[in-house]
Enzyme design. Sequence first.
Site, PDB file in Angstrom:
ATOM      1  N   GLU A 105      35.274 -13.631  28.017  1.00 31.00           N
ATOM      2  CA  GLU A 105      36.553 -13.307  28.671  1.00 31.00           C
ATOM      3  C   GLU A 105      37.689 -14.174  28.124  1.00 31.00           C
ATOM      4  O   GLU A 105      38.808 -13.709  27.954  1.00 31.00           O
ATOM      5  CB  GLU A 105      36.415 -13.472  30.182  1.00 31.00           C
ATOM      6  CG  GLU A 105      35.503 -12.405  30.785  1.00 31.00           C
ATOM      7  CD  GLU A 105      35.253 -12.632  32.255  1.00 31.00           C
ATOM      8  OE1 GLU A 105      34.711 -13.694  32.616  1.00 31.00           O
ATOM      9  OE2 GLU A 105      35.589 -11.748  33.056  1.00 31.00           O
ATOM     10  N   GLU A 125      27.065 -11.332  33.634  1.00 30.00           N
ATOM     11  CA  GLU A 125      27.281 -11.677  35.033  1.00 30.00           C
ATOM     12  C   GLU A 125      26.429 -10.869  36.011  1.00 30.00           C
ATOM     13  O   GLU A 125      26.021 -11.387  37.052  1.00 30.00           O
ATOM     14  CB  GLU A 125      28.763 -11.500  35.398  1.00 30.00           C
ATOM     15  CG  GLU A 125      29.676 -12.563  34.826  1.00 30.00           C
ATOM     16  CD  GLU A 125      30.166 -12.252  33.418  1.00 30.00           C
ATOM     17  OE1 GLU A 125      29.559 -11.413  32.725  1.00 30.00           O
ATOM     18  OE2 GLU A 125      31.175 -12.854  33.011  1.00 30.00           O
TER      19      GLU A 125
HETATM   20  N1  T1G Z   1      26.556 -22.971  33.600  1.00 30.31           N
HETATM   21  C1  T1G Z   1      25.923 -24.144  33.813  1.00 30.31           C
HETATM   22  N2  T1G Z   1      24.836 -24.563  33.112  1.00 30.31           N
HETATM   23  C2  T1G Z   1      24.374 -23.733  32.162  1.00 30.31           C
HETATM   24  C3  T1G Z   1      24.978 -22.478  31.891  1.00 30.31           C
HETATM   25  C4  T1G Z   1      26.116 -22.107  32.654  1.00 30.31           C
HETATM   26  N3  T1G Z   1      26.767 -20.963  32.452  1.00 30.31           N
HETATM   27  N4  T1G Z   1      24.260 -21.887  30.887  1.00 30.31           N
HETATM   28  C5  T1G Z   1      23.275 -22.741  30.566  1.00 30.31           C
HETATM   29  N5  T1G Z   1      23.333 -23.836  31.319  1.00 30.31           N
HETATM   30  C6  T1G Z   1      22.450 -25.018  31.234  1.00 30.31           C
HETATM   31  C7  T1G Z   1      21.011 -24.678  31.606  1.00 30.31           C
HETATM   32  O1  T1G Z   1      20.837 -24.762  33.008  1.00 30.31           O
HETATM   33  C8  T1G Z   1      20.261 -25.754  30.860  1.00 30.31           C
HETATM   34  O2  T1G Z   1      20.441 -26.958  31.610  1.00 30.31           O
HETATM   35  C9  T1G Z   1      21.066 -25.926  29.570  1.00 30.31           C
HETATM   36  O3  T1G Z   1      22.381 -25.416  29.861  1.00 30.31           O
HETATM   37  C10 T1G Z   1      20.474 -25.146  28.399  1.00 30.31           C
HETATM   38  O4  T1G Z   1      20.321 -23.797  28.872  1.00 30.31           O
HETATM   39  C11 T1G Z   1      33.856 -16.040  35.256  1.00 30.31           C
HETATM   40  C12 T1G Z   1      31.528 -15.830  36.526  1.00 30.31           C
HETATM   41  C13 T1G Z   1      23.578 -19.862  26.892  1.00 30.31           C
HETATM   42  C14 T1G Z   1      21.778 -18.257  26.204  1.00 30.31           C
HETATM   43  O5  T1G Z   1      25.127 -16.225  32.452  1.00 30.31           O
HETATM   44  O6  T1G Z   1      22.064 -17.411  29.141  1.00 30.31           O
HETATM   45  O7  T1G Z   1      30.885 -16.763  33.266  1.00 30.31           O
HETATM   46  O8  T1G Z   1      18.001 -27.412  32.025  1.00 30.31           O
HETATM   47  O9  T1G Z   1      17.816 -23.770  28.688  1.00 30.31           O
HETATM   48  O10 T1G Z   1      17.589 -21.198  26.118  1.00 30.31           O
HETATM   49  O11 T1G Z   1      33.138 -13.902  34.631  1.00 30.31           O
HETATM   50  O12 T1G Z   1      21.668 -20.849  28.854  1.00 30.31           O
HETATM   51  O13 T1G Z   1      19.202 -28.516  30.106  1.00 30.31           O
HETATM   52  O14 T1G Z   1      19.784 -29.146  32.485  1.00 30.31           O
HETATM   53  O15 T1G Z   1      19.132 -21.626  28.995  1.00 30.31           O
HETATM   54  O16 T1G Z   1      19.336 -22.170  24.489  1.00 30.31           O
HETATM   55  C15 T1G Z   1      27.846 -16.296  32.552  1.00 30.31           C
HETATM   56  C16 T1G Z   1      23.837 -18.357  31.091  1.00 30.31           C
HETATM   57  C17 T1G Z   1      28.098 -17.277  33.643  1.00 30.31           C
HETATM   58  C18 T1G Z   1      24.958 -17.523  30.480  1.00 30.31           C
HETATM   59  C19 T1G Z   1      21.378 -20.720  26.137  1.00 30.31           C
HETATM   60  N6  T1G Z   1      27.044 -16.886  31.526  1.00 30.31           N
HETATM   61  N7  T1G Z   1      23.167 -19.155  30.088  1.00 30.31           N
HETATM   62  O17 T1G Z   1      19.990 -20.534  26.271  1.00 30.31           O
HETATM   63  O18 T1G Z   1      19.282 -22.916  26.821  1.00 30.31           O
HETATM   64  S1  T1G Z   1      29.007 -16.558  34.972  1.00 30.31           S
HETATM   65  C20 T1G Z   1      25.705 -16.819  31.580  1.00 30.31           C
HETATM   66  C21 T1G Z   1      22.273 -18.597  29.211  1.00 30.31           C
HETATM   67  C22 T1G Z   1      30.547 -16.299  34.313  1.00 30.31           C
HETATM   68  C23 T1G Z   1      32.791 -15.275  34.525  1.00 30.31           C
HETATM   69  C24 T1G Z   1      31.448 -15.411  35.132  1.00 30.31           C
HETATM   70  C25 T1G Z   1      21.561 -19.558  28.311  1.00 30.31           C
HETATM   71  C26 T1G Z   1      22.104 -19.577  26.878  1.00 30.31           C
HETATM   72  P1  T1G Z   1      19.283 -28.094  31.553  1.00 30.31           P
HETATM   73  P2  T1G Z   1      19.035 -22.980  28.397  1.00 30.31           P
HETATM   74  P3  T1G Z   1      18.970 -21.704  25.855  1.00 30.31           P
END
Ligand code: T1G
Length: 654
Positions: A105, A125
């Site tokens: 976004e 999301e």
């Molecule tokens: N927020 C906080 N922590 C996050 C995070 C996030 N969005 N994404 C990952 N982490 C942390 C995760 O908990 C882990 O922490 C570490 O990063 C590595 O993640 C406004 C409302 C990016 C593909 O849904 O899909 O934006 O265990 O083990 O396998 O419209 O993380 O090390 O303490 O998964 O290499 C939308 C979610 C949010 C993406 C990487 N975004 N993340 O995968 O590592 S809502 C998502 C993932 C949003 C807007 C809306 C994956 C990854 P720790 P990991 P990975």
Amino acid sequence: MTQPVSVAIEDGIAVVTIDNPPVNAMSHAVRAALAEAIAKIDADETVSAVVLACAGRTFVAGADIREFNQPPKPPHLPEVIEAIETSRVPWVAAIHGTALGGGLELALGCSGRIADPRAVLGLPEVGLGLIPGAGGTVRLPRLVPLEEAIAIITTGKPVGAAKAAEIGLVDRIADDLAADAKALARELATRGKPAPLSASDPVETPEVDFWEAKREEIARKVRGQLSPVEALDAIRDAVTHHAGDALGAERARFLRLKESEQSEALRYMFFAERNTGRPDDVRDAEPADIRKVGVVGGGTMGSGIAAACLLAGFSVALGEQDAEAAARAAERVAGILDAAARRGLISEPGVADALARFDTGAGYGLFADCDLVIEAVFEDMDVKKAVFAELDKVARRDAILASNTSYLDVNEIAATTADPSRVVGLHFFSPAHVMKLLEIVNAGATSPRTLATAFAVAKTLRKTPVVAGVCDGFIGNRIFSAFRRECDFMLEEGALPQQIDAAMLDFGFAMGIYAVSDLAGLDIGWATRKRQAATRDPQARYSRIADRICERGRFGQKTGAGWYRYEDGSRIGHPDPEVEKIILEESERLGFRRVTLPADEIMHRILGAMQREAQAVLDEGIALKASDIDVALVHGYGFPRHQGGPMFKAGYRP
Ligand code: T1G
């Protein structure tokens, strides 16, 4: 602490770099620092264009999900994106890694987008029970074809850089991301900043029945999950109203969903899946270096495990009882790899490479140089003990020995070896190359090194590991058996299999328990019940219905009949009067006056049985924590992810 946002200006181009490891999530600190940088740049006449980049392994991977359980703090992401969109100069997003959610976004608020060839872009999301809440539903359909926007937003599935360039989501693919991004920024500065996406009129929108048909299609697929359907409604609003109104409506819908139980459940599961790792007592243990994996047995599970290991890059030696069985197993494994190639999960050269790392044969000799050997033979203790006795003679002293048993006592299996510390349970779920869950059974003598190795192998296999202590059925199967018993009791009291399965489907399961049992085969459960008969509490209620069905040789789909009847090899089950007759006879024998059980009562009793057994599993220390149990049920038994798991449904919160 490094600054979350830095600005470097050279020859009129400002490079704004976000640095918030590990995934550059748009936390409050990042939003505030970025808002400040935008203001400074707008006030600096020497700047003619901006590149927005990220340090580390990825572009912004989204809003910071950890902030969602607190009141949102300004500046909110939509405000920051609007500031970029209305900036005095054009901004270009330089995308690498995974530009997801709020990250994409953010990029949509820029005037241009350029991506590394390996980049992935998406709006996931809905997987968190949300919809894009910072303009994604408004800007994306104004940039790419409507059907593409609907697919990206309502499925949450990301697209690769090539597809993104094809549909116009990115302007171009970079050879040298930093240099090419600056070049694009200069071009836009020279050409003049293009109109922002949110300034464009509503897009051409299809007829009403397009939306109704699409809504029904999505609702049917997601089995009670709200966010994908809400996402479609948001897109419809976005393309039939001016952007300003649509942005407001999107934000309101996002904030409402953020407070929903489904979103709370999905966010809980997001972190629970990532938190199942090693127990504290092995956190520092050094795992063994596993390169070659032996698999004993090439049946459904053995060949699935072998394929999973090959797809993860291991070398694999699969042993069977004789050359013919080994050849059949080799065919099964090759078939799995070919199917994976047809689904685009592996390239044709990748299949060739995997097969070059694969060896099959008869006997145990081919395990002599394996680092890990996984036994996947018939679920019988004597058979497994014989296998481990042989492995103990043939395998290297430092090799790890694992059993894929789904119920049996790993301590008893380990006792057949000279060094039980190297024995562990690795309980895969069928199909082993697909299902994410891997139950790691930490037996009494299992060493920290062995356990750490099991977790390292799970990570390489991209499985979700859950550690379990030794008991009958560990975590998942023990809870499955418990609620299966409750379902059989409901049959005796008045329900029919199709009514119980329908209630589970309505709750969000992909299949009901009786359809799943017919798919998996009723013979394994029957053998387990016969094995347990000697130690079963004679006072405990026990339903004979399943046994009576098995006594007729009805083992499910593989015999054309089980709980349901399957015509001519079809996989579609039909209620069978013969089963209903058995049920009615059992009700009468037990003196039940049959009553109709409504779906909510059926689910209440199923969840109750799950929760009672889950609490016992927790109290006995078989599971380390409640969220591990929920992860096991979601990833191994089809518990609907948007319901969070039995412990979550019972009120557990971390
Ligand atoms: N927020 C906080 N922590 C996050 C995070 C996030 N969005 N994404 C990952 N982490 C942390 C995760 O908990 C882990 O922490 C570490 O990063 C590595 O993640 C406004 C409302 C990016 C593909 O849904 O899909 O934006 O265990 O083990 O396998 O419209 O993380 O090390 O303490 O998964 O290499 C939308 C979610 C949010 C993406 C990487 N975004 N993340 O995968 O590592 S809502 C998502 C993932 C949003 C807007 C809306 C994956 C990854 P720790 P990991 P990975």
